[in-house]
Design an enzyme around this catalytic site. Structure first.
Site, short mmCIF file in Angstrom:
data_model
loop_
_atom_site.label_atom_id
_atom_site.label_comp_id
_atom_site.label_asym_id
_atom_site.label_seq_id
_atom_site.Cartn_x
_atom_site.Cartn_y
_atom_site.Cartn_z
N SER A 233 0.78 -10.94 -23.88
CA SER A 233 1.91 -11.09 -24.81
C SER A 233 2.22 -9.84 -24.73
CB SER A 233 1.07 -11.54 -26.25
OG SER A 233 2.53 -11.62 -27.10
N HIS B 4 15.14 -28.97 -14.28
CA HIS B 4 15.71 -30.28 -15.27
C HIS B 4 15.36 -30.16 -16.97
CE1 HIS B 4 17.14 -34.30 -14.34
NE2 HIS B 4 16.62 -34.20 -12.54
#
Ligand SMILES: *Cc1c(COP(=O)(O)O)cnc(C)c1O
Length: 340
Positions: free
Chosen positions: A280, A79
């Site tokens: 990361s 969505h």
């Protein structure tokens, strides 16, 4: 290259020449793209035939629409637009300080929530900040809200890049719905490598139902803020996710993380202090001389810069960059115009 619009029909050969020029420039730029989180190593050509149509996903993908050339079935469970809703509804906002490592300052967050108890707390948490790849501690943010007995709170997790990394690492930071978020957004053009900007927002059903409206013109039950929406974008996401599969993504992510660690070591070995957060692929290092920015696409911030080891970033590119950062004078000098 003429990229203007003259008002008269242009011969196809001329249009082709302009497009070829642009393509050539974009290809060249891609070879030096080391500082931005866009995966450039995926072939989207099987989707080319869809560009002959106006695939438009206007309206809620979970309800039928009068406009048939859509790809709603490829959007479901996914969505858009919660972030837009939150921004539009939330007129007042407070910028929370960050720690040196880029993570949110939990003391400042606590103070701000405490002195603004009269309004609901809508918190935009970062799961991988843009400049340093820092991940906010979502359980700790939840804990602060609980401790201050704030019942009316909403946590959005901005996981543009790391939302596609953390599910594929052995020890991820907690960032999902079970960690206490209300919604999360992930970009489609970053790790997934979609050739046009797109993304996904996931939230809980009650949040969506609060904004739903029936719209007769397109015959849809509309839970979105915008009108037309790309019907190609969900195809691009669906295609890439199916091409890679979970195993493929896991391989991709571990390769990226290994290269990020390699970059940290190479910088450090050459006397440049580089670092990265756990899980990361964003490697922070001291801002290099201007000549380096002329050769490489890198984002600077203050006294720092970073590279992001996306799948197309090779160790050869990293070696070359580290070399350029330590011996920049061998590059072409900058012109006076570029100096400012
Ligand atoms: C890239 C990025 C964004 C922007 O997302 P887009 O999908 O490119 O608009 C937002 N937040 C973070 C942390 C990002 O890294």
């Amino acid at each position: 290259m003429n990229s203007g619009i003259s008002g008269v029909a242009t011969p196809m050969a001329e249009i082709q020449e302009t497009l070829d020029g642009l393509l050539c420039r974009i290809r060249e730029a891609g070879e030096k793209q080391i500082g931005y989180p866009a995966n450039q190593r995926i072939d989207y050509s099987p989707l080319f035939p869809f560009l002959d149509y106006s695939v438009n996903n206007i309206g809620d993908p979970f309800h039928a629409s009068n406009y048939w050339a859509n790809s709603h079935e490829f959007e479901q469970d996914t969505h858009y637009s919660v972030l837009k809703n939150v921004r539009v509804l939330n007129a007042r906002y407070i910028m929370i300080k960050r720690q040196e490592n880029g993570e949110i300052d939990y003391g400042d967050l606590r103070d701000m929530i405490r002195v603004n108890r009269d309004v609901p707390a809508v918190i935009m948490a970062n799961v991988g900040t843009t400049m340093r790849g820092a991940v906010d501690n979502i359980p700790q943010i939840r804990h602060i809200l609980d401790e201050l007995l704030v019942s009316n709170a909403y946590i959005h997790a901005d996981a543009a890049l790391s939302g596609m990394i953390l599910p594929f690492v052995p020890e991820p930071q907690a960032f999902g719905f079970d960690a206490g978020i209300d919604s999360i957004s992930v970009s489609g053009h970053k790790l997934i490598g979609a050739p046009a900007p797109c993304g996904v927002v996931l939230t809980k059903r009650p949040h969506v139902e609060r904004v739903g409206r029936a719209v007769e013109y397109v015959g849809v039950h509309d839970t979105t803020l915008s009108g037309s929406r790309s019907g190609i974008a969900p195809l691009m996401l669906w295609y890439a996710l199916n091409r890679y599969g979970d195993d493929g993504l896991q391989d991709l992510v571990s390769g990226m993380l290994e290269n990020a660690e390699y970059a940290v070591q190479q910088f450090n070995r050459h006397g440049l202090k580089a670092w990265r957060h756990r899980n990361s692929v964003t490697v922070v290092f001291p801002k290099p001389p201007r000549e380096v920015f002329r050769k490489w696409q890198i984002a600077p911030e203050g006294t720092e810069a970073h590279i992001i080891t996306m799948p197309h970033v090779t160790r050869e590119m990293i070696d070359e960059l580290v070399n350029d950062c330590t011996a920049p004078l061998e590059l072409d000098p900058v012109t006076s115009e570029e100096r400012d």
